[in-house]
Design a protein around this motif. Structure first.
Motif, mmCIF file in Angstrom:
data_model
loop_
_atom_site.group_PDB
_atom_site.id
_atom_site.type_symbol
_atom_site.label_atom_id
_atom_site.label_comp_id
_atom_site.label_asym_id
_atom_site.label_seq_id
_atom_site.Cartn_x
_atom_site.Cartn_y
_atom_site.Cartn_z
ATOM 1 N N ALA A 210 0.809 -1.220 0.000
ATOM 2 C CA ALA A 210 0.000 0.000 0.000
ATOM 3 C C ALA A 210 0.844 1.273 0.000
ATOM 4 C CB ALA A 210 -0.915 0.022 1.222
ATOM 5 N N ASP A 212 2.445 3.156 -1.929
ATOM 6 C CA ASP A 212 2.121 4.254 -2.856
ATOM 7 C C ASP A 212 0.622 4.308 -3.144
ATOM 8 O OD1 ASP A 212 4.875 4.866 -3.168
ATOM 9 O OD2 ASP A 212 5.043 3.142 -4.521
ATOM 10 N N GLY A 213 -0.136 3.591 -2.343
ATOM 11 C CA GLY A 213 -1.553 3.428 -2.657
ATOM 12 C C GLY A 213 -2.474 4.369 -1.907
ATOM 13 N N LYS A 214 -3.691 3.889 -1.670
ATOM 14 C CA LYS A 214 -4.740 4.717 -1.063
ATOM 15 C C LYS A 214 -4.398 5.074 0.383
ATOM 16 C CE LYS A 214 -8.891 3.508 -3.660
ATOM 17 N NZ LYS A 214 -8.987 2.103 -4.106
ATOM 18 N N GLU A 215 -4.685 6.343 0.731
ATOM 19 C CA GLU A 215 -4.396 6.822 2.069
ATOM 20 C C GLU A 215 -5.188 6.046 3.129
ATOM 21 O OE1 GLU A 215 -2.126 8.435 3.445
ATOM 22 O OE2 GLU A 215 -3.043 8.625 5.422
ATOM 23 N N GLN A 216 -6.375 5.617 2.767
ATOM 24 C CA GLN A 216 -7.215 4.890 3.721
ATOM 25 C C GLN A 216 -6.537 3.603 4.187
ATOM 26 O OE1 GLN A 216 -11.053 3.966 2.128
ATOM 27 N NE2 GLN A 216 -11.916 3.443 4.134
ATOM 28 N N GLU A 217 -5.977 2.858 3.231
ATOM 29 C CA GLU A 217 -5.295 1.621 3.562
ATOM 30 C C GLU A 217 -4.006 1.919 4.338
ATOM 31 O OE1 GLU A 217 -5.728 -1.461 3.718
ATOM 32 O OE2 GLU A 217 -3.849 -2.548 3.357
ATOM 33 N N ARG A 218 -3.285 2.945 3.911
ATOM 34 C CA ARG A 218 -2.052 3.316 4.610
ATOM 35 C C ARG A 218 -2.348 3.667 6.063
ATOM 36 N NH1 ARG A 218 2.267 5.666 2.045
ATOM 37 N NH2 ARG A 218 2.014 7.544 3.275
#
Ligand SMILES: [Zn+2]
Length: 248
Positions: A210, A212-218
């Motif tokens: 995650a 570089d991915g979605k802030e929600q998952e981070r």
């Protein structure tokens, strides 16, 4: 401890291939530590430990590869090599050597690496636990709140047993059953500690996927990591205290 499994791809040490500006000496594009054209040492600049090693901010890393890179850079940055150099190169080599040591010490250890990444992400673990302590104090439940909920009962019983154990010691009496019971609880806690390490590995994998991915998952992984590190520290301190008690 967490075992570092091999990452899917080789450790992407970019280091001297990453272009970060112009060389102070020849004006060509330089790399992080040495110029790719003239090979001269480049100025020491404040940088985070992942960047220092040319690594992405991922938690799975090949520690053997990191160690090789550490030794390689240690040799190349050694201040003795710059004794006769004019200008600021000797100072840069001192600064970079010190950065190198700090970066290596922090990144090679799975727990300090995770805590460091959280710090880079703006999460202060100490502050979190301090504010948790303050909150607990305000509500008059000083320590209980810090106990992971699933351990409440076990810790309560353990504290009772330890109290009895200390009282016995004062009276110079020995209760082998009590000692056995405390030891069994300690072993159970050690197993739970080991279990946090495999949980940690799962969160590492989620983080790396995650990154570089979605802030929600981070954010969700960050919260998970904070809770897990706090839990790990709590259990580790408990085991340490019990050991001291048993050995005293
Ligand atoms: Zn150059």
């Amino acid at each position: 401890m967490v075992t570092n499994s091999k990452p899917d791809t080789a450790l992407p040490i970019v280091g001297e291939n990453s272009l970060t500006g112009q060389c102070w000496s020849c004006g060509d594009m330089r790399a992080a530590h040495f110029c790719v054209s003239c090979g001269k040492l480049q100025p020491a600049v404040p940088t985070d430990y992942f960047t220092f090693f040319g690594l992405p901010r991922k938690l799975n890393l090949d520690v053997a590869e990191l160690e090789r890179e550490f030794h390689r850079l240690s040799r190349k940055l050694h201040p003795d090599l710059y004794v006769i150099s004019s200008g600021p190169e000797r100072e840069w080599s001192l600064e970079k050597s010190s950065q190198l040591n700090d970066a290596y010490r922090t990144l090679r250890d799975p727990i300090s690496r995770t805590a460091y990444l959280l710090k880079l992400e703006g999460v202060q673990l100490e502050e979190q636990s301090k504010s948790a302590t303050d909150r607990a104090r305000e509500t008059g439940q000083e320590k209980k709140q810090l106990v992971p909920p699933d351990l409440l009962e076990e810790v309560f019983e353990l504290n009772m047993e330890l109290e009895e154990f200390r009282a016995n010691k004062k009276m110079q009496e020995d209760d082998p059953d009590l000692r056995r019971q405390i030891t069994a609880t300690k072993q159970d806690l050690e197993q739970k500690l080991a279990a946090t390490d495999s949980e940690l590995k799962k969160l590492w994998d989620r983080w790396d996927a995650a990154v570089d991915g979605k802030e929600q998952e981070r954010a969700s992984v960050r919260d998970g990591l904070v809770a897990l590190l706090n839990r790990r520290k709590y259990i580790a301190n408990l085991v340490r205290d019990v050991n001291q008690e048993l050995e005293a």
